[in-house]
Motif scaffolding. Structure first.
Motif, PDB file in Angstrom:
ATOM      1  N   GLY A  56       0.832  -1.205   0.000  1.00  0.00           N
ATOM      2  CA  GLY A  56       0.000   0.000   0.000  1.00  0.00           C
ATOM      3  C   GLY A  56       0.864   1.251   0.000  1.00  0.00           C
ATOM      4  N   GLU A  57       1.936   1.223   0.786  1.00  0.00           N
ATOM      5  CA  GLU A  57       2.849   2.371   0.837  1.00  0.00           C
ATOM      6  C   GLU A  57       3.601   2.544  -0.476  1.00  0.00           C
ATOM      7  N   VAL A  58       3.984   1.421  -1.070  1.00  0.00           N
ATOM      8  CA  VAL A  58       4.680   1.473  -2.360  1.00  0.00           C
ATOM      9  C   VAL A  58       3.815   2.197  -3.395  1.00  0.00           C
ATOM     10  N   LEU A  59       2.545   1.810  -3.463  1.00  0.00           N
ATOM     11  CA  LEU A  59       1.635   2.415  -4.447  1.00  0.00           C
ATOM     12  C   LEU A  59       1.404   3.900  -4.149  1.00  0.00           C
ATOM     13  N   LYS A  60       1.520   4.254  -2.878  1.00  0.00           N
ATOM     14  CA  LYS A  60       1.269   5.640  -2.472  1.00  0.00           C
ATOM     15  C   LYS A  60       2.422   6.572  -2.847  1.00  0.00           C
ATOM     16  N   VAL A  61       3.656   6.075  -2.737  1.00  0.00           N
ATOM     17  CA  VAL A  61       4.812   6.979  -2.867  1.00  0.00           C
ATOM     18  C   VAL A  61       5.615   6.807  -4.162  1.00  0.00           C
ATOM     19  N   ALA A  62       5.505   5.636  -4.808  1.00  0.00           N
ATOM     20  CA  ALA A  62       6.393   5.348  -5.943  1.00  0.00           C
ATOM     21  C   ALA A  62       5.899   5.960  -7.257  1.00  0.00           C
TER      22      ALA A  62
ATOM     23  N   ARG B  58      12.390 -14.611  -6.897  1.00  0.00           N
ATOM     24  CA  ARG B  58      13.404 -15.672  -6.974  1.00  0.00           C
ATOM     25  C   ARG B  58      14.652 -15.230  -7.728  1.00  0.00           C
ATOM     26  N   GLY B  59      15.105 -13.997  -7.446  1.00  0.00           N
ATOM     27  CA  GLY B  59      16.385 -13.555  -7.976  1.00  0.00           C
ATOM     28  C   GLY B  59      16.377 -12.915  -9.347  1.00  0.00           C
ATOM     29  N   THR B  60      15.212 -12.819  -9.977  1.00  0.00           N
ATOM     30  CA  THR B  60      15.181 -12.196 -11.305  1.00  0.00           C
ATOM     31  C   THR B  60      13.993 -11.242 -11.432  1.00  0.00           C
ATOM     32  N   THR B  61      14.101 -10.284 -12.330  1.00  0.00           N
ATOM     33  CA  THR B  61      12.991  -9.340 -12.515  1.00  0.00           C
ATOM     34  C   THR B  61      11.859 -10.023 -13.271  1.00  0.00           C
ATOM     35  N   VAL B  62      10.645  -9.895 -12.721  1.00  0.00           N
ATOM     36  CA  VAL B  62       9.490 -10.534 -13.375  1.00  0.00           C
ATOM     37  C   VAL B  62       8.560  -9.509 -14.004  1.00  0.00           C
ATOM     38  N   GLY B  63       8.859  -8.224 -13.801  1.00  0.00           N
ATOM     39  CA  GLY B  63       8.017  -7.224 -14.454  1.00  0.00           C
ATOM     40  C   GLY B  63       8.068  -5.871 -13.761  1.00  0.00           C
ATOM     41  N   THR B  64       7.381  -4.913 -14.364  1.00  0.00           N
ATOM     42  CA  THR B  64       7.245  -3.580 -13.781  1.00  0.00           C
ATOM     43  C   THR B  64       5.758  -3.294 -13.612  1.00  0.00           C
ATOM     44  N   ALA B  65       5.460  -2.307 -12.774  1.00  0.00           N
ATOM     45  CA  ALA B  65       4.053  -1.957 -12.544  1.00  0.00           C
ATOM     46  C   ALA B  65       3.920  -0.441 -12.460  1.00  0.00           C
ATOM     47  N   ASP B  66       2.779   0.044 -12.908  1.00  0.00           N
ATOM     48  CA  ASP B  66       2.467   1.467 -12.830  1.00  0.00           C
ATOM     49  C   ASP B  66       1.608   1.695 -11.581  1.00  0.00           C
ATOM     50  N   PRO B  67       2.129   2.435 -10.563  1.00  0.00           N
ATOM     51  CA  PRO B  67       1.368   2.603  -9.315  1.00  0.00           C
ATOM     52  C   PRO B  67       0.021   3.295  -9.503  1.00  0.00           C
TER      53      PRO B  67
ATOM     54  N   THR C  16      -2.194   2.605 -11.804  1.00  0.00           N
ATOM     55  CA  THR C  16      -3.229   1.688 -12.308  1.00  0.00           C
ATOM     56  C   THR C  16      -3.191   0.305 -11.642  1.00  0.00           C
ATOM     57  N   THR C  17      -2.214   0.064 -10.760  1.00  0.00           N
ATOM     58  CA  THR C  17      -2.052  -1.256 -10.135  1.00  0.00           C
ATOM     59  C   THR C  17      -2.663  -1.268  -8.736  1.00  0.00           C
ATOM     60  N   THR C  18      -3.298  -2.388  -8.363  1.00  0.00           N
ATOM     61  CA  THR C  18      -3.838  -2.547  -7.012  1.00  0.00           C
ATOM     62  C   THR C  18      -2.858  -3.366  -6.167  1.00  0.00           C
ATOM     63  N   THR C  19      -3.018  -3.307  -4.842  1.00  0.00           N
ATOM     64  CA  THR C  19      -2.147  -4.094  -3.959  1.00  0.00           C
ATOM     65  C   THR C  19      -2.312  -5.587  -4.252  1.00  0.00           C
ATOM     66  N   LYS C  20      -3.526  -6.003  -4.592  1.00  0.00           N
ATOM     67  CA  LYS C  20      -3.794  -7.421  -4.891  1.00  0.00           C
ATOM     68  C   LYS C  20      -2.987  -7.861  -6.115  1.00  0.00           C
ATOM     69  N   GLN C  21      -3.021  -7.028  -7.181  1.00  0.00           N
ATOM     70  CA  GLN C  21      -2.272  -7.364  -8.394  1.00  0.00           C
ATOM     71  C   GLN C  21      -0.771  -7.396  -8.131  1.00  0.00           C
TER      72      GLN C  21
END
Length: 547
Positions: free
Chosen positions: A192-198, A206-215, A217-222
């Motif tokens: 929730g804090e990540v979405l608020k400030v980022a 598991r040690g590798t990047t799996v994607g990026t997200a736009d705060p 349009t993204t929910t905490t669940k997603q």
């Protein structure tokens, strides 16, 4: 950072990681414990060298051999576990290694004051680090980085120790830093804090990047599903297991600063002195705990909310026997343990998850099975007839690793080689393995990812169902409200308010933690309705206000 790979014996911490951070933004890095976030940032900060991959800053490829190289390029890092010398003052810690910048005297002090005032850090240059709470230590670390002129600021779990109001203040500071062209890399498990400030989010699994997200349009669940492949766990506990059988009773527990002798109205009377003023006139030194009383029943979780430094540490140390109280009585399962040594309390059924796992919970350079023995040396399976039993301790450590999902190549590796969350799971497993009657859980999920959080909450809830009494001290107000059966607020060493976890909000709790509300908290308690719930009329001295 492009194609970053880092291998350790038995584990690949980072594998072909790619992350691009835009200048003047807050870039969040999220992932579960052991995902490789801290390793990646240690590579950026020059603490580790990557086996493969490249780093470019402002378009120019760089290679760091030490943190000194990274600092010279304007990179600063505030670690999840602070890098401060306890026996030095704030000023000494800040200038250490940076003596050439502003010297070590008046000029350095002036610069520290300027930075502290500019970002509202409230740092006292002459305070000893060992006397500071976790939140204050964190502010010193942030100031230390800014003092060195960092343009890229790496914050590893910066909100783990802060109340909502302090988090908001920190985020205001980050926005201020951002507006001045600074770049912040923000590692957090609090989605929730990540979405608020980022401004941007990179997810590592598991040690590798799996994607990026736009705060936006993204929910905490997603975000949780992207991060761990499952839904976000909740600390909420619906069923009540509280009994009427008292397990821990604390009566008028008092601790004075410096262990000064305490004379209360219960133990002495001074002729001609009004009762109301008796304590003030007969206690030498400031009271760190001021006549605290509470009872925890079997199957009950009592949550204590408070800003760090308001007596929580002293309460824990008095209950554990690490500190002798100046007055008061502690009773465990009907037995007076006020003067019992730590070992007797441990053997009597007290479990302890410490607030700082590195300082009080683990021997970092010792193996996992040796750490499993800590605090329970005289108890089975660690010893037999007064002699340590390494074979049984090893076998039980393997069970803990299996049951608590401690991610490790084996039990012979050092505790230092585990990620923070896996260290925490080892501690929780160790304490729960002795079927405690009473558990002190201080910040049990601090710096722990959503998957490990759920496991720790489940372990506490399961033991509670079987009659465990728990004292829960946490800076995570959602955790406090969700897990607790009863809630109390500590402020300046007193229990000043109580609340029903079913109805109270984090904001109401946060208000009481700052001393702005007392008594019983409910939806109408917006103002200070002083009751007799642990408060009495007292005018604080300027020194107390300054503290």
């Amino acid at each position: 950072m492009h194609g970053i790979t880092k291998r350790f014996p038995g584990v690949v911490a980072n594998k072909d990681i790619a992350i691009t951070v835009r200048k003047g933004t807050v870039h969040a890095l999220v992932g579960e414990n052991g995902a490789g976030k801290s390793t990646l940032m240690k590579i950026l900060y020059g603490m580790q060298k990557p086996d493969e991959g490249t780093i470019a800053i402002d378009g120019e490829q760089v290679s760091f051999s030490s943190p000194g190289d990274a600092i010279a390029r304007g990179i600063g890092m505030v670690h999840q576990h602070f890098m401060l010398a306890d026996n030095l003052t704030v000023l000494e810690n800040v200038v250490l290694g940076g003596e050439k910048l502003y010297g070590i005297g008046a000029k350095a002090r002036k610069k520290i004051k300027e930075i502290s005032d500019a970002y509202g850090l409230g740092v006292r240059p002459d305070a000893l680090i060992e006397d500071l709470g976790v939140a204050d230590r964190q502010r010193v670390e942030i100031l230390k980085v800014l003092y060195r002129g960092a343009k890229i600021l790496i914050l590893d779990e910066p909100t783990a120790v802060l109340v909502p109001q302090e988090v908001d203040a920190l985020f205001d500071n980050l926005r201020e830093l951002k507006s001045e062209g600074l770049t912040v890399i923000f590692i957090s498990h609090k989605l929730g804090e990540v979405l608020k400030v980022a401004d941007d989010i990179t997810v590592i699994r598991r040690g590798t990047t799996v994607g990026t997200a736009d705060p936006r349009t993204t929910t905490t669940k997603q975000l949780a599903e992207l991060m761990v492949g499952s839904e976000l766990p909740s600390p909420e506990t619906r069923e009540s297991t509280v009994t009427t059988v008292p397990m821990l009773q604390v009566e008028r527990l008092t601790v004075a600063e410096g262990g000064a002798p305490v004379v209360t109205e219960d133990t002495a009377r001074t002729p001609g002195l009004p009762d109301a003023n008796l304590r003030e006139n007969t206690v030498a030194g400031r009271l760190l705990l001021d006549g605290i009383s509470f009872t925890i029943h079997k199957g009950e979780i009592l949550g204590i909310a408070g800003v760090e430094g308001n007596g929580q540490t002293e309460l824990i140390e008095a209950l554990m026997g690490m500190m002798t109280p100046d007055a008061g009585v502690i009773t465990l399962d009907g037995k007076d343990i006020t003067k019992s040594p730590v070992r007797k309390r441990r053997e009597g059924g007290i479990g302890y998850i410490p607030e700082d796992r590195h300082r009080h919970g683990l021997l970092l350079e010792s193996s996992l099975w040796e750490n499993r023995i800590l605090g329970h040396v005289t108890e089975a399976p660690n010893s037999k007839r007064g002699i340590i039993d390494p074979k049984a301790a090893r076998k039980d450590t393997e069970r803990i690793v299996r049951e608590y999902d401690v991610r490790t190549p084996g039990i012979e590796v050092t505790a230092a080689s585990l990620s923070g969350g896996n260290q925490q799971k080892l501690i929780v497993g160790r304490e729960m393995s002795h079927n405690p009657k009473f558990l002190i859980a201080a910040h049990p999920t601090r710096g722990v990812d959503v998957g490990a959080q759920a496991q720790i909450w489940d372990a506490i809830r399961e033991a509670r169902r079987e009659g465990l009494a728990v004292l829960l001290i946490s800076a995570d107000l959602d955790e406090l409200i969700g897990l607790s059966d009863t809630l109390r607020v500590i402020y300046r060493g007193r229990l000043v308010a109580d609340a029903d976890p079913a109805t109270v909000t984090p904001e109401e709790l946060g208000t009481a933690m700052t001393g702005a509300a007392s008594g019983h908290l409910d939806a109408t308690d917006a103002t200070d309705n002083r009751s007799d719930a642990g408060t009495d009329a007292r005018t604080d001295s300027p020194e107390d206000e300054a503290r």
